[in-house]
Design an enzyme around this catalytic site. Structure first.
Site, mmCIF file in Angstrom:
data_model
loop_
_atom_site.group_PDB
_atom_site.id
_atom_site.type_symbol
_atom_site.label_atom_id
_atom_site.label_comp_id
_atom_site.label_asym_id
_atom_site.label_seq_id
_atom_site.Cartn_x
_atom_site.Cartn_y
_atom_site.Cartn_z
ATOM 1 N N ASN A 1 9.622 4.607 3.451
ATOM 2 C CA ASN A 1 9.454 4.069 4.800
ATOM 3 C C ASN A 1 10.752 3.409 5.263
ATOM 4 O O ASN A 1 11.675 3.195 4.471
ATOM 5 C CB ASN A 1 8.359 3.003 4.785
ATOM 6 C CG ASN A 1 7.019 3.534 4.342
ATOM 7 O OD1 ASN A 1 6.233 3.999 5.148
ATOM 8 N ND2 ASN A 1 6.752 3.461 3.053
ATOM 9 N N HIS B 1 9.218 7.002 8.623
ATOM 10 C CA HIS B 1 9.870 7.167 7.325
ATOM 11 C C HIS B 1 11.350 7.459 7.564
ATOM 12 O O HIS B 1 11.718 8.040 8.589
ATOM 13 C CB HIS B 1 9.215 8.298 6.536
ATOM 14 C CG HIS B 1 7.885 7.927 5.967
ATOM 15 N ND1 HIS B 1 7.531 8.179 4.670
ATOM 16 C CD2 HIS B 1 6.821 7.291 6.520
ATOM 17 C CE1 HIS B 1 6.305 7.736 4.441
ATOM 18 N NE2 HIS B 1 5.850 7.193 5.559
ATOM 19 N N ARG C 1 0.828 -1.214 0.000
ATOM 20 C CA ARG C 1 0.000 0.000 0.000
ATOM 21 C C ARG C 1 0.859 1.260 0.000
ATOM 22 O O ARG C 1 0.984 1.949 -0.987
ATOM 23 C CB ARG C 1 -0.958 -0.032 1.206
ATOM 24 C CG ARG C 1 -2.106 0.978 1.119
ATOM 25 C CD ARG C 1 -1.749 2.408 1.484
ATOM 26 N NE ARG C 1 -1.229 2.534 2.847
ATOM 27 C CZ ARG C 1 -0.799 3.693 3.349
ATOM 28 N NH1 ARG C 1 -0.808 4.807 2.620
ATOM 29 N NH2 ARG C 1 -0.301 3.742 4.577
ATOM 30 N N CYS D 1 4.409 9.572 1.011
ATOM 31 C CA CYS D 1 3.069 10.154 0.974
ATOM 32 C C CYS D 1 2.938 11.094 -0.209
ATOM 33 O O CYS D 1 3.702 12.062 -0.324
ATOM 34 C CB CYS D 1 2.792 10.908 2.270
ATOM 35 S SG CYS D 1 1.183 11.743 2.274
ATOM 36 N N HIS E 1 4.822 4.241 12.771
ATOM 37 C CA HIS E 1 5.053 4.190 11.331
ATOM 38 C C HIS E 1 6.083 5.268 11.007
ATOM 39 O O HIS E 1 5.776 6.460 11.037
ATOM 40 C CB HIS E 1 3.731 4.462 10.596
ATOM 41 C CG HIS E 1 3.829 4.475 9.110
ATOM 42 N ND1 HIS E 1 3.298 3.477 8.326
ATOM 43 C CD2 HIS E 1 4.386 5.362 8.255
ATOM 44 C CE1 HIS E 1 3.511 3.756 7.048
ATOM 45 N NE2 HIS E 1 4.174 4.900 6.981
#
Length: 314
Positions: free
Chosen positions: A253, A213, A20, A244, A211
């Protein structure tokens, strides 16, 4: 244990987000290529995969095939699949497609919320209850991911109180899990621990993940800080792929294989096979048609040819 040992959990639950978050900035891939990538990821032993998002195909054309991909997931056993949604309409689509573990993104900053979802933060938070009802009615769960939890590309540093207010409101509205997102890869270990502590005090007992990056090279250090602070749920993307599309400068990420590499050395169990993960990174690289940012993918694991590091003779 001696005085130099790190205090870490015995096991970590890694969610693979390459399907995703990793693909959302890429040119659309054929469904067959995505299934090859997914098959390689499942073969690593990873137990949780964020497989797609049910959002506007105009906004994220790379994930326009969410329904078709969801229809193929019956092939893969032993994996908990989840999907990201941007609004109640997306939640209905996801549930209708058979995905009931939903993730809903709420931006802590108004500017990013308007860029990402077309509405201010308060309006995004107001939809949590409806999406939670949809997930729970289908026998599933809702995780609210707080984007720009530490910093916003438009507004700068996000006040801790602002992020705490969003997480508290999400839990009150029915969220089962929380995840804090370093959307533009700017936070650092000390700030990670401070925000985790504040969110936990505001919503005790609510499962909390992170999460990160790796935009500025601090992603793995932030992961270590989060683990030392007691977090056991981390997102990572094969090859470090992703970013993003609605946050200027947000690059990849943290790489799943790099995370698994140092966790294995620390004797923290993930259930993920590193060699299989490196193979999955190669499959992913061929699928997207360009080099992945992961240093470990380029260098190889400890079984790489002796005397060769990063392509140079030593």
């Amino acid at each position: 244990m001696n005085e130099f040992d790190l205090v870490l959990p015995t096991a970590v639950d890694v969610r693979e987000v390459g399907m995703r978050d990793g693909l959302q900035l890429e040119d659309p891939l054929p469904l067959a290529a995505k299934l090859q990538m997914l098959e390689a990821l499942v073969a690593t032993g990873v137990r949780r995969i964020e497989v797609t998002s049910f959002v506007s195909p105009r906004a994220v054309p790379a994930l326009a095939d969410a329904d078709q991909l969801a229809a193929e997931l019956h092939q893969f056993d032993g994996v908990h699949f989840s999907a990201l949604v941007a609004n109640p309409r997306g939640a209905v689509r996801a549930v209708d497609a058979g995905l009931t573990s939903l993730e809903y993104v709420v931006s802590a900053s108004d500017s990013h919320s308007r860029a990402n979802a077309g509405r201010p933060t308060a309006a995004a938070v107001a939809a949590v209850g409806e999406i939670a009802e949809l997930a729970h009615g289908a026998g599933g769960s809702l995780e609210v991911i707080v984007a720009t939890a530490w910093d916003c590309p438009f507004e700068g540093r996000t006040p801790i109180a602002r992020t705490v207010d969003v997480t508290r409101a999400a839990v009150t509205a029915g969220a089962d899990h929380l995840c804090l997102g370093d959307t533009i890869g700017t936070t650092t270990p000390v700030r990670v621990v401070r925000l985790l502590d504040a969110v936990r005090r505001a919503s005790p007992g609510t499962p909390l993940g992170v999460h990160f990056h790796d935009t500025r090279g601090t992603g793995q250090a932030n992961a270590l800080a989060a683990l030392q602070a007691g977090v056991t749920q981390l997102d990572a993307s094969v090859g470090g792929l992703g970013g993003c599309p609605f946050a200027p400068g947000a690059s990849g990420n943290i790489a799943t294989e790099e995370l698994v590499y140092w966790l294995a050395d620390a004797e923290v169990a993930t259930g993920i096979d590193l060699d299989a993960l490196l193979a999955a990174a190669s499959v992913t690289e061929r699928a997207v048609g360009h080099e992945l940012p992961s240093s470990l993918h380029r260098a190889g694991g400890r079984n790489a040819p002796r005397g060769v590091v990063m392509g140079s003779v030593v």
